[in-house]
Design a protein around this motif. Structure first.
Motif, PDB file in Angstrom:
ATOM      1  N   ARG A   1       4.889  -7.709 -42.494  1.00  0.00           N
ATOM      2  CA  ARG A   1       3.601  -7.993 -43.131  1.00  0.00           C
ATOM      3  C   ARG A   1       3.330  -9.481 -43.239  1.00  0.00           C
ATOM      4  NH1 ARG A   1       3.586  -4.596 -48.592  1.00  0.00           N
ATOM      5  NH2 ARG A   1       5.657  -5.525 -48.703  1.00  0.00           N
ATOM      6  N   ARG A   2       4.386 -10.286 -43.220  1.00  0.00           N
ATOM      7  CA  ARG A   2       4.238 -11.713 -43.450  1.00  0.00           C
ATOM      8  C   ARG A   2       3.956 -12.508 -42.181  1.00  0.00           C
ATOM      9  NH1 ARG A   2       8.466 -15.784 -44.938  1.00  0.00           N
ATOM     10  NH2 ARG A   2       7.355 -17.447 -46.021  1.00  0.00           N
ATOM     11  N   VAL A   3       4.575 -12.131 -41.088  1.00  0.00           N
ATOM     12  CA  VAL A   3       4.422 -12.877 -39.841  1.00  0.00           C
ATOM     13  C   VAL A   3       2.973 -12.894 -39.344  1.00  0.00           C
ATOM     14  CG1 VAL A   3       5.016 -12.861 -37.383  1.00  0.00           C
ATOM     15  CG2 VAL A   3       6.816 -12.707 -39.117  1.00  0.00           C
ATOM     16  N   PRO A   4       2.242 -11.751 -39.327  1.00  0.00           N
ATOM     17  CA  PRO A   4       0.840 -11.823 -38.883  1.00  0.00           C
ATOM     18  C   PRO A   4       0.005 -12.804 -39.706  1.00  0.00           C
ATOM     19  CG  PRO A   4       1.577  -9.553 -38.946  1.00  0.00           C
ATOM     20  CD  PRO A   4       2.660 -10.360 -39.591  1.00  0.00           C
ATOM     21  N   ARG A   5       0.260 -12.892 -41.001  1.00  0.00           N
ATOM     22  CA  ARG A   5      -0.496 -13.837 -41.836  1.00  0.00           C
ATOM     23  C   ARG A   5      -0.214 -15.269 -41.424  1.00  0.00           C
ATOM     24  NH1 ARG A   5       1.139 -16.760 -45.907  1.00  0.00           N
ATOM     25  NH2 ARG A   5       3.034 -15.544 -46.267  1.00  0.00           N
ATOM     26  N   LEU A   6       1.061 -15.584 -41.169  1.00  0.00           N
ATOM     27  CA  LEU A   6       1.416 -16.944 -40.771  1.00  0.00           C
ATOM     28  C   LEU A   6       0.782 -17.313 -39.434  1.00  0.00           C
ATOM     29  CD1 LEU A   6       5.198 -16.925 -41.763  1.00  0.00           C
ATOM     30  CD2 LEU A   6       3.387 -18.279 -42.828  1.00  0.00           C
ATOM     31  N   ILE A   7       0.771 -16.377 -38.492  1.00  0.00           N
ATOM     32  CA  ILE A   7       0.157 -16.637 -37.193  1.00  0.00           C
ATOM     33  C   ILE A   7      -1.351 -16.787 -37.348  1.00  0.00           C
ATOM     34  CG2 ILE A   7      -0.266 -15.682 -34.893  1.00  0.00           C
ATOM     35  CD1 ILE A   7       2.453 -14.331 -35.068  1.00  0.00           C
ATOM     36  N   ALA A   8      -1.955 -15.936 -38.192  1.00  0.00           N
ATOM     37  CA  ALA A   8      -3.400 -16.010 -38.405  1.00  0.00           C
ATOM     38  C   ALA A   8      -3.813 -17.355 -39.001  1.00  0.00           C
ATOM     39  CB  ALA A   8      -3.847 -14.873 -39.322  1.00  0.00           C
ATOM     40  N   GLU A   9      -2.982 -17.908 -39.878  1.00  0.00           N
ATOM     41  CA  GLU A   9      -3.292 -19.209 -40.454  1.00  0.00           C
ATOM     42  C   GLU A   9      -3.384 -20.287 -39.383  1.00  0.00           C
ATOM     43  OE1 GLU A   9      -0.282 -19.954 -43.335  1.00  0.00           O
ATOM     44  OE2 GLU A   9      -1.150 -18.627 -44.846  1.00  0.00           O
ATOM     45  N   ASP A  10      -2.593 -20.139 -38.336  1.00  0.00           N
ATOM     46  CA  ASP A  10      -2.608 -21.112 -37.248  1.00  0.00           C
ATOM     47  C   ASP A  10      -3.798 -20.922 -36.316  1.00  0.00           C
ATOM     48  OD1 ASP A  10      -0.904 -23.232 -37.119  1.00  0.00           O
ATOM     49  OD2 ASP A  10       0.476 -22.358 -35.668  1.00  0.00           O
ATOM     50  N   TRP A  11      -4.232 -19.670 -36.124  1.00  0.00           N
ATOM     51  CA  TRP A  11      -5.233 -19.372 -35.102  1.00  0.00           C
ATOM     52  C   TRP A  11      -6.606 -19.027 -35.669  1.00  0.00           C
ATOM     53  CZ3 TRP A  11      -4.050 -20.330 -30.130  1.00  0.00           C
ATOM     54  CH2 TRP A  11      -2.714 -20.572 -29.866  1.00  0.00           C
TER      55      TRP A  11
ATOM     56  N   ALA B   1      19.980  -2.063 -35.037  1.00  0.00           N
ATOM     57  CA  ALA B   1      20.001  -1.815 -36.485  1.00  0.00           C
ATOM     58  C   ALA B   1      19.560  -3.046 -37.265  1.00  0.00           C
ATOM     59  CB  ALA B   1      21.403  -1.397 -36.914  1.00  0.00           C
ATOM     60  N   THR B   2      20.117  -4.207 -36.932  1.00  0.00           N
ATOM     61  CA  THR B   2      19.781  -5.423 -37.679  1.00  0.00           C
ATOM     62  C   THR B   2      18.354  -5.881 -37.380  1.00  0.00           C
ATOM     63  OG1 THR B   2      20.857  -6.714 -35.926  1.00  0.00           O
ATOM     64  CG2 THR B   2      22.154  -6.231 -37.892  1.00  0.00           C
ATOM     65  N   LEU B   3      17.903  -5.687 -36.143  1.00  0.00           N
ATOM     66  CA  LEU B   3      16.525  -6.054 -35.800  1.00  0.00           C
ATOM     67  C   LEU B   3      15.525  -5.218 -36.584  1.00  0.00           C
ATOM     68  CD1 LEU B   3      14.563  -7.666 -33.930  1.00  0.00           C
ATOM     69  CD2 LEU B   3      14.689  -5.722 -32.358  1.00  0.00           C
ATOM     70  N   ALA B   4      15.804  -3.922 -36.730  1.00  0.00           N
ATOM     71  CA  ALA B   4      14.898  -3.042 -37.463  1.00  0.00           C
ATOM     72  C   ALA B   4      14.758  -3.492 -38.915  1.00  0.00           C
ATOM     73  CB  ALA B   4      15.402  -1.603 -37.404  1.00  0.00           C
ATOM     74  N   VAL B   5      15.864  -3.866 -39.550  1.00  0.00           N
ATOM     75  CA  VAL B   5      15.812  -4.345 -40.934  1.00  0.00           C
ATOM     76  C   VAL B   5      15.050  -5.662 -41.007  1.00  0.00           C
ATOM     77  CG1 VAL B   5      17.192  -5.112 -42.897  1.00  0.00           C
ATOM     78  CG2 VAL B   5      17.955  -3.175 -41.512  1.00  0.00           C
ATOM     79  N   HIS B   6      15.311  -6.552 -40.058  1.00  0.00           N
ATOM     80  CA  HIS B   6      14.644  -7.857 -40.024  1.00  0.00           C
ATOM     81  C   HIS B   6      13.129  -7.689 -39.867  1.00  0.00           C
ATOM     82  CE1 HIS B   6      14.777 -12.222 -39.468  1.00  0.00           C
ATOM     83  NE2 HIS B   6      13.896 -12.074 -38.508  1.00  0.00           N
ATOM     84  N   VAL B   7      12.717  -6.808 -38.957  1.00  0.00           N
ATOM     85  CA  VAL B   7      11.296  -6.564 -38.735  1.00  0.00           C
ATOM     86  C   VAL B   7      10.666  -5.954 -39.971  1.00  0.00           C
ATOM     87  CG1 VAL B   7       9.645  -5.181 -37.419  1.00  0.00           C
ATOM     88  CG2 VAL B   7      11.488  -6.385 -36.236  1.00  0.00           C
ATOM     89  N   PHE B   8      11.354  -5.006 -40.597  1.00  0.00           N
ATOM     90  CA  PHE B   8      10.831  -4.375 -41.807  1.00  0.00           C
ATOM     91  C   PHE B   8      10.578  -5.408 -42.904  1.00  0.00           C
ATOM     92  CE2 PHE B   8      11.517  -2.518 -46.018  1.00  0.00           C
ATOM     93  CZ  PHE B   8      10.597  -1.481 -46.007  1.00  0.00           C
ATOM     94  N   ALA B   9      11.459  -6.402 -42.992  1.00  0.00           N
ATOM     95  CA  ALA B   9      11.345  -7.415 -44.051  1.00  0.00           C
ATOM     96  C   ALA B   9      10.158  -8.350 -43.833  1.00  0.00           C
ATOM     97  CB  ALA B   9      12.641  -8.222 -44.136  1.00  0.00           C
ATOM     98  N   TYR B  10       9.804  -8.616 -42.545  1.00  0.00           N
ATOM     99  CA  TYR B  10       8.810  -9.655 -42.269  1.00  0.00           C
ATOM    100  C   TYR B  10       7.556  -9.152 -41.566  1.00  0.00           C
ATOM    101  CZ  TYR B  10      12.561 -12.862 -43.454  1.00  0.00           C
ATOM    102  OH  TYR B  10      13.559 -13.538 -44.125  1.00  0.00           O
TER     103      TYR B  10
END
Length: 236
Positions: free
Chosen positions: A148-158, A137-146
């Motif tokens: 869209r943001r996590v791929p952008r942060l990774i893309a900035e690095d790579w 339950a908590t993982l699903a909420v955490h993933v929903f929150a981030y």
């Protein structure tokens, strides 16, 4: 296990940026392994070896992500100017972060304990199942929150290729990128060793048909996820 929600300003200190990108990369690894682990649950009896292996392998990235976010937590609440400028996490995510961290560590810890003891201790099985439901339950909420943001942060690095030396006029390679990659590889290798060593302990569990994660448990998880997502959408 949470991240800040404010945009990254120009000129932000490299330590803050590096920590954010490290957390994003480790988080992506944790998510991929978590999805793989969840996929084994419906047919646990036949996929118990994969369930054991992925579960123990998860321990490495989880510890690394806890350390990374814990560092940000300490720096923020110790009033480090750079981390204070990032702002606090969203209120709902601050509430679920301890639950996510505690349920994750309990889930992995009880799973390793069950690998060692076998299916006999009923209390360990119950702890494992309950912690799984809270974690899901908590993982699903955490993933929903981030998500869209996590791929952008990774893309900035790579976005830029690795270079042994900089060419004249070329944009520099993102600072610390090799270190962040090395950290992820290292934690997977370190966790992979016990994951392989514990594989023989899966034998007593083959064909096991104990407590399934179905019925009221799944309903409670679905209601929790729906409520939390609705609250987040309303706040937005």
């Amino acid at each position: 296990m949470t991240e800040w929600n404010t945009p990254r300003p120009e000129g932000e200190p490299s330590g803050v940026v590096g920590n954010e990108r490290l957390t994003a990369l480790i988080g992506a690894v944790v998510l991929v392994l978590s999805v793989a682990e969840i996929a084994t649950v419906p047919t646990l009896g036949s996929l118990i070896v994969a369930h054991f292996f992925v579960g123990v392998l998860l321990a490495g990235p989880v510890v690394a992500k806890t350390a990374s976010t814990g560092w940000r937590f300490i720096r923020y609440y110790s009033r480090d100017p750079a981390y204070r400028r990032k702002g606090p996490p969203r209120p709902l995510l601050r509430v679920i972060a301890p639950l996510l961290a505690a349920s994750t560590l309990t889930l992995i810890g009880s799973g390793i304990a069950l690998a060692i003891t076998g299916p006999a201790p009923e209390i360990l099985v119950r702890v494992h199942v309950v912690s799984f439901l809270v974690w899901l339950a908590t993982l699903a909420v955490h993933v929903f929150a981030y998500v869209r943001r996590v791929p952008r942060l990774i893309a900035e690095d790579w976005r830029r290729p690795f270079r042994l030396k900089h060419d004249d006029g070329a944009a520099p390679e993102p600072s610390g990128r090799r270190t962040r990659l090395a950290v992820n590889i290292a934690v997977l290798v370190l966790a992979g060793i016990p994951a392989v060593l514990l594989l023989p302990t899966a034998a007593p569990w083959e064909g096991w048909r104990g407590q399934a994660v179905t019925g009221p448990g799944v309903l409670a998880v679905a209601v929790s996820i729906g409520t939390a997502v609705a609250v987040m959408l309303k706040r937005r």
